[in-house]
Every structure is written in structure tokens, then in C-alpha cells.
Enzyme design. Structure first.
Site, PDB file in Angstrom:
ATOM      1  N   HIS A  64       0.870  -1.162  -0.045  1.00 53.11           N
ATOM      2  CA  HIS A  64      -0.057  -0.125  -0.055  1.00 53.11           C
ATOM      3  C   HIS A  64       0.853   1.349  -0.054  1.00 53.11           C
ATOM      4  O   HIS A  64       1.982   1.272   0.647  1.00 53.11           O
ATOM      5  CB  HIS A  64      -0.937   0.050   1.204  1.00 53.11           C
ATOM      6  CG  HIS A  64      -0.649   0.012   2.552  1.00 53.11           C
ATOM      7  ND1 HIS A  64      -0.082   1.398   3.045  1.00 53.11           N
ATOM      8  CD2 HIS A  64      -0.219  -0.941   3.380  1.00 53.11           C
ATOM      9  CE1 HIS A  64       0.229   0.986   4.521  1.00 53.11           C
ATOM     10  NE2 HIS A  64       0.210  -0.505   4.445  1.00 53.11           N
ATOM     11  N   ASP A 178       6.104   1.994   6.685  1.00 53.01           N
ATOM     12  CA  ASP A 178       4.588   1.378   6.512  1.00 53.01           C
ATOM     13  C   ASP A 178       3.821   2.142   5.445  1.00 53.01           C
ATOM     14  O   ASP A 178       3.283   3.181   6.398  1.00 53.01           O
ATOM     15  CB  ASP A 178       3.894   1.284   8.072  1.00 53.01           C
ATOM     16  CG  ASP A 178       2.654   0.551   8.164  1.00 53.01           C
ATOM     17  OD1 ASP A 178       2.257  -0.032   6.991  1.00 53.01           O
ATOM     18  OD2 ASP A 178       1.990   0.552   8.961  1.00 53.01           O
ATOM     19  N   GLU A 210      -5.115   2.016   2.378  1.00 55.46           N
ATOM     20  CA  GLU A 210      -5.084   0.804   3.323  1.00 55.46           C
ATOM     21  C   GLU A 210      -5.292   1.089   4.600  1.00 55.46           C
ATOM     22  O   GLU A 210      -5.935   0.381   5.418  1.00 55.46           O
ATOM     23  CB  GLU A 210      -3.681   0.106   3.242  1.00 55.46           C
ATOM     24  CG  GLU A 210      -3.509  -1.404   3.733  1.00 55.46           C
ATOM     25  CD  GLU A 210      -3.180  -1.357   5.233  1.00 55.46           C
ATOM     26  OE1 GLU A 210      -2.875  -2.472   5.841  1.00 55.46           O
ATOM     27  OE2 GLU A 210      -2.721  -0.399   5.630  1.00 55.46           O
ATOM     28  N   GLU A 211      -4.571   2.208   5.069  1.00 54.24           N
ATOM     29  CA  GLU A 211      -4.638   2.507   6.824  1.00 54.24           C
ATOM     30  C   GLU A 211      -6.024   2.806   7.130  1.00 54.24           C
ATOM     31  O   GLU A 211      -6.132   2.984   8.446  1.00 54.24           O
ATOM     32  CB  GLU A 211      -3.648   3.786   6.960  1.00 54.24           C
ATOM     33  CG  GLU A 211      -2.163   3.213   6.324  1.00 54.24           C
ATOM     34  CD  GLU A 211      -1.479   2.230   7.537  1.00 54.24           C
ATOM     35  OE1 GLU A 211      -2.417   1.784   8.541  1.00 54.24           O
ATOM     36  OE2 GLU A 211      -0.382   2.034   7.391  1.00 54.24           O
ATOM     37  N   GLU A 233       4.436  -6.378   2.980  1.00 53.65           N
ATOM     38  CA  GLU A 233       4.330  -5.546   4.141  1.00 53.65           C
ATOM     39  C   GLU A 233       5.354  -5.204   5.025  1.00 53.65           C
ATOM     40  O   GLU A 233       6.543  -5.603   4.796  1.00 53.65           O
ATOM     41  CB  GLU A 233       2.937  -6.026   4.862  1.00 53.65           C
ATOM     42  CG  GLU A 233       1.687  -5.441   4.693  1.00 53.65           C
ATOM     43  CD  GLU A 233       1.372  -4.138   5.167  1.00 53.65           C
ATOM     44  OE1 GLU A 233       2.424  -3.632   5.937  1.00 53.65           O
ATOM     45  OE2 GLU A 233       0.489  -3.655   4.859  1.00 53.65           O
ATOM     46  N   HIS A 321       3.501   3.216  12.547  1.00 52.13           N
ATOM     47  CA  HIS A 321       2.435   4.220  13.046  1.00 52.13           C
ATOM     48  C   HIS A 321       2.883   5.439  13.872  1.00 52.13           C
ATOM     49  O   HIS A 321       2.363   5.667  14.831  1.00 52.13           O
ATOM     50  CB  HIS A 321       1.230   3.379  13.611  1.00 52.13           C
ATOM     51  CG  HIS A 321       0.390   2.732  12.810  1.00 52.13           C
ATOM     52  ND1 HIS A 321      -1.217   2.495  12.481  1.00 52.13           N
ATOM     53  CD2 HIS A 321       0.905   1.850  11.619  1.00 52.13           C
ATOM     54  CE1 HIS A 321      -1.336   1.868  11.672  1.00 52.13           C
ATOM     55  NE2 HIS A 321      -0.443   1.382  11.001  1.00 52.13           N
TER      56      HIS A 321
END
Length: 356
Positions: A64, A178, A210-211, A233, A321
């Protein structure tokens, strides 16, 4: 600097919070348009098809493009910006970090602020500041100031943390690992397949949003109609102080993680075992990850149509994150090598054998 590290640097430094992935999409197009057939679905996911010796089976490798970020939600009359999250943030990691507001007149730097500690009561000092009590300071003195800078509600806000090679130069640090790591993985896989015969057609996919709900995975899978899917990922690293051995098993430098369970997917067991056997045959270091909350694009792709055999292969990464994460480039290279070797095995007979 290796070509793959240069690619990671480009991807990490690009801006692309959920719903605003255009810069990343253009970067992927620029790198792959000369060696693949490019399509973009109606949500904005980019699909790069690398044809092998056969049109079937159709192998989807998804990473993503979006990173966790923020969005302008309100501007106070004093010129401070209130915001909403795009993706999952832990409030405690946000304060005092630099951000860039992407306004219509260009980028505007700012910092996430809150009530200063000097005026907090003893009880307030013990509490974590909640996101609703934070704001972004861009040096404005009024809401008119902010408007003059080209900022309005709905504009994206991107964490500011440039790509950095650490003292051990295989260790890489920056925002958006990420999942720009996953984008770089599928891009490198596609590039390396240009010199290799593979009995299938490979679709490298940079998915959007995606998030915020695995959204681009659904639309891109509908366009591709894959026979097999691999989500490239990050994998949550558990090799830092305070993390129990069974809470997150992945460790930096020990190879890519083959994910056996997450919050959105129990992988196809035959595809999982094929990946393990392939890693062992090619002396590719690997490890396992199980039981971590959250999900990936594979969680949405495997439900497409009548079902798609799917697997997640992750590059262990610390502090995802947040504004900055850390990874080991060796794990990245081994993830690429593993996926290339798996793809080489996925002819029609192998894919038929993945079915229950």
C-alpha cells in the site's frame, strides 16, 4: 548506495497520506512504465503488469502506498489547526513532532503542540494528552493568516522525518516505512523478473487507503481478478525493550516474516508452506509472525470473488504508525529474494494445488 536503498529513499520521502497518494503513484509509474503495462483503478491504485511466459495464473503482489497522517479539520480564529487522524495513531507519540501541511499554495511547515507543561497541574502531568487537545502551530496569528497560506479544512498533513541511513548503514530510518517498504518490495520483484522466465503474469500493485480500511485492495483485486496474492508489508518488530517474546516475534536482521495469523487473514496454508519450503531451499533467512492485531491488504484480497489464496510477507520494522521507523535493509533484500523465488514456482499446476 545500492539502487534499492535509493528507491526506498525516494519512496519514504514522498508524501502520501491516505486518500492523497498521487506523488507515490507517479513515482511508481516513473520507475516501472518502461518494463510493465500500467493501469490505474478508479480509486487510484496503480497496477503494473509484468507478463511472463504465460498469461495465467495471475499473481498479485500488493504494497500500500498510503502512510498514516492527518487532515485539517478546523482552523481556530487565532490561527491554530485542529486535525483528524488518517490511520491509526497512538496519541502519546504525536506531540512536538514536525509536520507539513499540504496547502494549495505549497507546503507549510508546522509542529504538533499542546498546553505547555509549565502550566499543567500535577494531576494533568500524569495524564496522556489526547489528540483532541492537540493542535498544529504553523506560525500564523489568525484564521485569515492560515487562509492566506492556502490552507483549508480537508487538506492533508504529512509527518516530517527524512530518510536516514544510520551509523550501521544497513539500518534505515524514516517516516512511512509502513508501507513504502512494501511498495519497494513489489517494484524490485518486478524489476528482477525482467531477466527471469516466470510461468505466470505478475501484477505489482500500489494500493490506496489501506490504513483507513483496506479500500484500494478491494478495487484493484476487482480489476486484476488474481489467482494468488501476496501482500508485501512491514512486520511489527518485537525486539525492543518491554515487548514480550510472544507479543511480536519478528526481529530485525533475521529475515522477512511469513505471517501465519493476523486480524484479517489466516493465510492459505499450502501457499504458506510453499513460501517456507522455498526459503529453506534457497537458504533465505526467514521467521514467523503470529497473533498481532491489525490487518493487511491480503485480508481484503483473499475474499475477492470465490476466494484468492493469499499470504503476507513482511519486513520487520520498529515504531510503525509514528513519525519515524527503523528497518534493516538485509531483511528487505531477503523479502525480495523470497518472493521472486516463490513467483518462479507458481505455474498453473502449482496454483491448482493451492486449492482446498
Amino acid at each position: 548506495m545500492s539502487d534499492s536503498i535509493k528507491l526506498l529513499e525516494e519512496l519514504v520521502n514522498a508524501s502520501g497520506v491516505s486518500g492523497f497518494e498521487g506523488d507515490v503513484r507517479q513515482l511508481i509509474r516513473r520507475h516501472l512504465e518502461s518494463i510493465t503495462d500500467i493501469e490505474v483503478d478508479n480509486l487510484g491504485s496503480i497496477i503494473a503488469q509484468k507478463k511472463g511466459t504465460s498469461d495465467q495464473p495471475r499473481i498479485m503482489i500488493a504494497g500500500h502506498m498510503d502512510e498514516v497522517g492527518l487532515m485539517v479539520s478546523f482552523i481556530t480564529k487565532e490561527g491554530f489547526i485542529k486535525f483528524q487522524p488518517l490511520g491509526g495513531w497512538w496519541d502519546q507519540v504525536m506531540l512536538a513532532h514536525r509536520v507539513t501541511v499540504k496547502g494549495t499554495k505549497g507546503d507549510v511547515p508546522g509542529i504538533i503542540g499542546s498546553k505547555p507543561p509549565h502550566v499543567l497541574s500535577p494531576e494533568e502531568r500524569k495524564r496522556v494528552v489526547e489528540m483532541k487537545d492537540m493542535f498544529i502551530d504553523i506560525g500564523a496569528s489568525s484564521d485569515a493568516d492560515v487562509k492566506d497560506m492556502g490552507i483549508k479544512p480537508g487538506d492533508p498533513i504529512v509527518p516530517e522525518s527524512p530518510f536516514t541511513r544510520m551509523k550501521k548503514d544497513n539500518m534505515l530510518m524514516g517516516k512511512a516505512l509502513d508501507n513504502r517498504v512494501g511498495c519497494a518490495v513489489f517494484m524490485e520483484v518486478v524489476k528482477r523478473l525482467t531477466d527471469i522466465d516466470h510461468p505466470n503474469s505478475v501484477f505489482g500493485v500500489g494500493t490506496v487507503q489501506e490504513e483507513v480500511g483496506l479500500r484500494g485492495a478491494k478495487s484493484s483485486a476487482a480489476l486484476i481478478n488474481p489467482d494468488v496474492a501476496i501482500a508485501a508489508e512491514v512486520s511489527i518488530a518485537g525486539d525492543t525493550p518491554g515487548v514480550g517474546e510472544n507479543e511480536a516475534q519478528a526481529k530485525l536482521g533475521k529475515g522477512p516474516s511469513i505471517v501465519v495469523l493476523d486480524g484479517s487473514l489466516i493465510p492459505n496454508t499450502k501457499l504458506r508452506d510453499l513460501a517456507v519450503t522455498t526459503a529453506e531451499e534457497n537458504n533465505i533467512p526467514h521467521q514467523f509472525q503470529a497473533g498481532v492485531r491489525g490487518g493487511t491488504d491480503a485480508g481484503r484480497i483473499h475474499l475477492h470473488g470465490t476466494g484468492v489464496p493469499s499470504l503476507v510477507i513482511g519486513v520487520p520494522t520498529r515504531y510503525i504508525h509514528s513519525h519515524v521507523s527503523i528497518m534493516d535493509h538485509n531483511d528487505f533484500e531477503n523479502a525480495v529474494n523470497l518472493i521472486v523465488e516463490v513467483v518462479k514456482k507458481l505455474d498453473m499446476n502449482a496454483v491448482k494445488n493451492l486449492k482446498p
